[in-house]
Write a protein that holds these residues in place. Structure first.
Motif, PDB file in Angstrom:
ATOM      1  N   GLU A  97      66.702 -21.328  21.907  1.00 44.55           N
ATOM      2  CA  GLU A  97      65.864 -21.059  23.078  1.00 44.55           C
ATOM      3  C   GLU A  97      66.612 -20.185  24.090  1.00 44.55           C
ATOM      4  OE1 GLU A  97      62.578 -22.974  25.979  1.00 44.55           O
ATOM      5  OE2 GLU A  97      63.591 -24.292  24.554  1.00 44.55           O
ATOM      6  N   LEU A 141      59.022 -21.469  18.388  1.00 42.45           N
ATOM      7  CA  LEU A 141      59.714 -20.888  19.538  1.00 42.45           C
ATOM      8  C   LEU A 141      59.243 -19.452  19.790  1.00 42.45           C
ATOM      9  CD1 LEU A 141      61.931 -21.755  21.549  1.00 42.45           C
ATOM     10  CD2 LEU A 141      63.601 -20.823  19.952  1.00 42.45           C
ATOM     11  N   GLN A 144      55.943 -19.746  21.353  1.00 45.33           N
ATOM     12  CA  GLN A 144      56.106 -20.299  22.701  1.00 45.33           C
ATOM     13  C   GLN A 144      56.494 -19.205  23.688  1.00 45.33           C
ATOM     14  OE1 GLN A 144      58.882 -23.621  22.953  1.00 45.33           O
ATOM     15  NE2 GLN A 144      59.448 -23.013  25.017  1.00 45.33           N
ATOM     16  N   TYR A 145      57.295 -18.254  23.244  1.00 45.19           N
ATOM     17  CA  TYR A 145      57.732 -17.154  24.103  1.00 45.19           C
ATOM     18  C   TYR A 145      56.773 -15.962  24.028  1.00 45.19           C
ATOM     19  CZ  TYR A 145      61.872 -19.282  25.975  1.00 45.19           C
ATOM     20  OH  TYR A 145      62.716 -20.091  26.691  1.00 45.19           O
TER      21      TYR A 145
END
Length: 180
Positions: A97, A141, A144-145
């Motif tokens: 992350e 991830l 998510q970004y």
């Protein structure tokens, strides 16, 4: 009459041969000692500038595994400054992350994530690593970004019978594109 070739549109920058995976079908050299020297950050920036001057507009950051380079974010910043659309081509190993946030801040546009198969057993067997679960986390991830994601899977005799399941997995992960 000789015509001038068109400008390149895409620069595939294979930043390193280093890779945490050991895929049997990989084209990287097996003897890393013979190819240990990589281009420096400054040399890659020079390559990016030359490619952009020639007309290239898209940049693929590949390897080996480009996330093994400590200067990846610096290269992405320069690519953004030069006006490239940049794409990270990765196994996902090393995409934490913290790292994805830094790449987002640097201006990375796109991520391509590779899988070896739709099953843990075959993915891990083909890469000689235990990375399937990690890749699933990395895919989440990426989404998510808010990155566009291409899922990539090299086809061969072992995973060819699983193409339907590979397509289903790409849909479940929210991939915008699937390269087989």
């Amino acid at each position: 009459m000789q015509s001038t070739p068109p400008p390149p549109y895409w620069l595939l920058a294979e930043l390193t041969y280093r890779c945490p995976l050991h895929c049997a079908f990989c084209y990287n050299p097996l003897r890393y000692d013979a190819v240990r020297d990589e281009l420096t950050t400054g040399e890659w920036i020079d390559v990016l500038r030359q490619a952009r001057a020639l007309g290239a507009v898209q940049l693929g950051l590949s390897g080996g595994e480009p996330l093994t380079r400590d200067d990846l974010e610096e290269l992405v910043v320069e690519a953004r400054r030069l006006g490239f659309y940049s794409n990270l081509i990765t196994s996902g190993v090393g995409l934490t992350e913290t790292r994805i946030a830094a790449l987002k801040q640097a201006g990375l546009d796109h991520i391509q994530l590779s899988f070896q198969d739709s099953t843990r057993e075959l993915n891990d067997f083909l890469s000689s690593t235990r990375t399937f679960d990690l890749k699933l986390k990395v895919a989440k991830l990426i989404k998510q970004y808010d990155y566009p994601m291409v899922m990539n899977c090299v086809l061969h005799r072992y995973n060819l019978p699983h193409v339907g399941k590979i397509i289903e997995m790409a849909l479940e992960l929210g991939a915008e594109d699937l390269e087989l």
